[in-house]
Design a protein around this motif. Structure first.
Motif, PDB file in Angstrom:
ATOM      1  N   UNK A   1      72.817 -48.808  38.393  1.00 13.97           N
ATOM      2  CA  UNK A   1      71.461 -48.516  38.829  1.00 13.97           C
ATOM      3  C   UNK A   1      71.925 -49.385  39.710  1.00 13.97           C
ATOM      4  N   UNK A   2      71.365 -48.611  41.207  1.00 15.67           N
ATOM      5  CA  UNK A   2      70.735 -49.175  42.002  1.00 15.67           C
ATOM      6  C   UNK A   2      69.390 -50.151  41.818  1.00 15.67           C
ATOM      7  N   UNK A   3      69.175 -51.121  42.977  1.00 17.67           N
ATOM      8  CA  UNK A   3      68.325 -52.248  42.794  1.00 17.67           C
ATOM      9  C   UNK A   3      66.615 -51.669  42.555  1.00 17.67           C
ATOM     10  N   UNK A   4      66.728 -50.600  43.932  1.00 17.03           N
ATOM     11  CA  UNK A   4      65.507 -50.260  43.374  1.00 17.03           C
ATOM     12  C   UNK A   4      65.443 -49.077  42.510  1.00 17.03           C
ATOM     13  N   UNK A   5      66.586 -48.433  41.341  1.00 17.25           N
ATOM     14  CA  UNK A   5      66.313 -47.936  40.689  1.00 17.25           C
ATOM     15  C   UNK A   5      65.475 -49.164  38.856  1.00 17.25           C
ATOM     16  N   UNK A   6      65.899 -50.149  38.874  1.00 12.23           N
ATOM     17  CA  UNK A   6      64.750 -50.809  38.288  1.00 12.23           C
ATOM     18  C   UNK A   6      64.085 -51.626  38.712  1.00 12.23           C
ATOM     19  N   UNK A   7      63.662 -51.623  39.839  1.00 13.26           N
ATOM     20  CA  UNK A   7      62.023 -51.117  40.394  1.00 13.26           C
ATOM     21  C   UNK A   7      61.593 -50.483  39.999  1.00 13.26           C
ATOM     22  N   UNK A   8      61.568 -49.257  39.677  1.00 17.79           N
ATOM     23  CA  UNK A   8      61.356 -47.914  39.328  1.00 17.79           C
ATOM     24  C   UNK A   8      60.836 -47.978  37.910  1.00 17.79           C
ATOM     25  N   UNK A   9      62.189 -48.453  37.158  1.00 20.74           N
ATOM     26  CA  UNK A   9      61.956 -48.280  35.867  1.00 20.74           C
ATOM     27  C   UNK A   9      61.119 -49.713  35.769  1.00 20.74           C
ATOM     28  N   UNK A  10      60.657 -50.622  36.107  1.00 20.69           N
ATOM     29  CA  UNK A  10      60.524 -51.696  35.888  1.00 20.69           C
ATOM     30  C   UNK A  10      58.358 -51.266  35.489  1.00 20.69           C
ATOM     31  N   UNK A  11      58.031 -50.779  36.423  1.00 21.02           N
ATOM     32  CA  UNK A  11      57.222 -50.504  36.886  1.00 21.02           C
ATOM     33  C   UNK A  11      56.326 -49.323  35.475  1.00 21.02           C
ATOM     34  N   UNK A  12      57.649 -48.334  35.506  1.00 21.78           N
ATOM     35  CA  UNK A  12      57.085 -47.445  34.384  1.00 21.78           C
ATOM     36  C   UNK A  12      56.846 -47.909  33.511  1.00 21.78           C
ATOM     37  N   UNK A  13      57.435 -49.175  32.385  1.00 23.95           N
ATOM     38  CA  UNK A  13      57.320 -49.810  31.609  1.00 23.95           C
ATOM     39  C   UNK A  13      56.088 -50.715  31.849  1.00 23.95           C
ATOM     40  N   UNK A  14      56.281 -51.274  32.905  1.00 21.81           N
ATOM     41  CA  UNK A  14      54.885 -52.368  33.344  1.00 21.81           C
ATOM     42  C   UNK A  14      53.308 -51.093  32.969  1.00 21.81           C
ATOM     43  N   UNK A  15      53.200 -50.022  33.561  1.00 25.06           N
ATOM     44  CA  UNK A  15      52.413 -48.901  32.963  1.00 25.06           C
ATOM     45  C   UNK A  15      52.385 -48.234  32.049  1.00 25.06           C
ATOM     46  N   UNK A  16      53.586 -48.800  31.245  1.00 25.21           N
ATOM     47  CA  UNK A  16      53.005 -48.814  29.795  1.00 25.21           C
ATOM     48  C   UNK A  16      52.706 -49.805  28.596  1.00 25.21           C
ATOM     49  N   UNK A  17      52.749 -50.785  29.144  1.00 29.19           N
ATOM     50  CA  UNK A  17      52.682 -51.838  28.623  1.00 29.19           C
ATOM     51  C   UNK A  17      53.766 -52.140  27.142  1.00 29.19           C
ATOM     52  N   UNK A  18      55.296 -52.215  27.898  1.00 31.38           N
ATOM     53  CA  UNK A  18      55.980 -52.400  26.868  1.00 31.38           C
ATOM     54  C   UNK A  18      57.188 -53.385  27.651  1.00 31.38           C
ATOM     55  N   UNK A  19      57.790 -53.995  26.634  1.00 32.86           N
ATOM     56  CA  UNK A  19      58.295 -55.207  27.407  1.00 32.86           C
ATOM     57  C   UNK A  19      59.358 -54.921  28.370  1.00 32.86           C
ATOM     58  N   UNK A  20      59.921 -56.121  29.405  1.00 33.64           N
ATOM     59  CA  UNK A  20      60.258 -55.743  30.309  1.00 33.64           C
ATOM     60  C   UNK A  20      61.181 -56.756  29.977  1.00 33.64           C
ATOM     61  N   UNK A  21      62.668 -56.656  29.777  1.00 33.98           N
ATOM     62  CA  UNK A  21      63.187 -57.556  30.561  1.00 33.98           C
ATOM     63  C   UNK A  21      64.574 -58.252  31.712  1.00 33.98           C
ATOM     64  N   UNK A  22      63.892 -59.726  32.309  1.00 35.49           N
ATOM     65  CA  UNK A  22      64.324 -60.075  33.839  1.00 35.49           C
ATOM     66  C   UNK A  22      65.369 -60.967  33.091  1.00 35.49           C
ATOM     67  N   UNK A  23      66.158 -60.897  31.791  1.00 31.87           N
ATOM     68  CA  UNK A  23      66.652 -61.839  31.993  1.00 31.87           C
ATOM     69  C   UNK A  23      68.246 -62.039  32.318  1.00 31.87           C
ATOM     70  N   UNK A  24      68.749 -60.592  32.606  1.00 33.54           N
ATOM     71  CA  UNK A  24      69.854 -60.313  33.298  1.00 33.54           C
ATOM     72  C   UNK A  24      69.262 -60.231  35.087  1.00 33.54           C
ATOM     73  N   UNK A  25      68.539 -60.233  35.374  1.00 31.22           N
ATOM     74  CA  UNK A  25      68.427 -59.479  36.999  1.00 31.22           C
ATOM     75  C   UNK A  25      67.581 -60.550  37.408  1.00 31.22           C
ATOM     76  N   UNK A  26      67.256 -61.750  36.824  1.00 33.07           N
ATOM     77  CA  UNK A  26      66.321 -63.037  38.128  1.00 33.07           C
ATOM     78  C   UNK A  26      67.751 -63.879  37.911  1.00 33.07           C
TER      79      UNK A  26
END
Length: 115
Positions: free
Chosen positions: A1-26
């Motif tokens: 997954x590209x860095x930007x794909x992660x951003x896009x996926x995160x934004x979709x989850x954010x808008x849907x109110x789904x949990x976002x796991x940053x543990x492996x990202x940050x």
């Protein structure tokens, strides 16, 4: 997954109110530099969780640049009745997001998509 794909996926989850796991990202030394503050990893995670509940709504997101250690992206979002356009500059270390610098500007509600 590209860095930007992660951003896009995160934004979709954010808008849907789904949990976002940053543990492996940050990275453990992650730091966000904003106009208002310098934000640690722990404070960033608290901020995301607190603001996901109907305060922020991401309208559009666009990749401006990506390579093996950098990502620059722009988003358009509403927060408490104000529309913002932000540009975020990210650098990576040890394969994880290490530093993020964001600037934001208020735009009119007539701006509905990034150009």
């Amino acid at each position: 997954m590209s860095k930007f794909n992660f951003v896009e996926d995160t934004m979709k989850k954010f808008n849907a109110g789904q949990p976002i796991d940053f543990n492996d990202r940050l990275h453990d030394d992650f730091m966000l530099i904003r106009e208002e503050a310098l934000v640690s990893k722990e404070d960033f995670l608290v901020y995301i969780e607190a603001n996901q509940k109907d305060i922020l709504k991401v309208l559009d997101v666009k990749c401006l640049y990506e390579d093996e250690i950098s990502l620059v992206w722009r988003d358009l979002f509403d927060a408490d009745g104000v529309r913002y356009r932000t540009t975020t500059y990210e650098t990576f270390k040890d394969g994880k997001l290490w530093r993020s610098m964001m600037n934001k500007e208020i735009v009119g509600s007539d701006v509905i998509k990034l150009d």
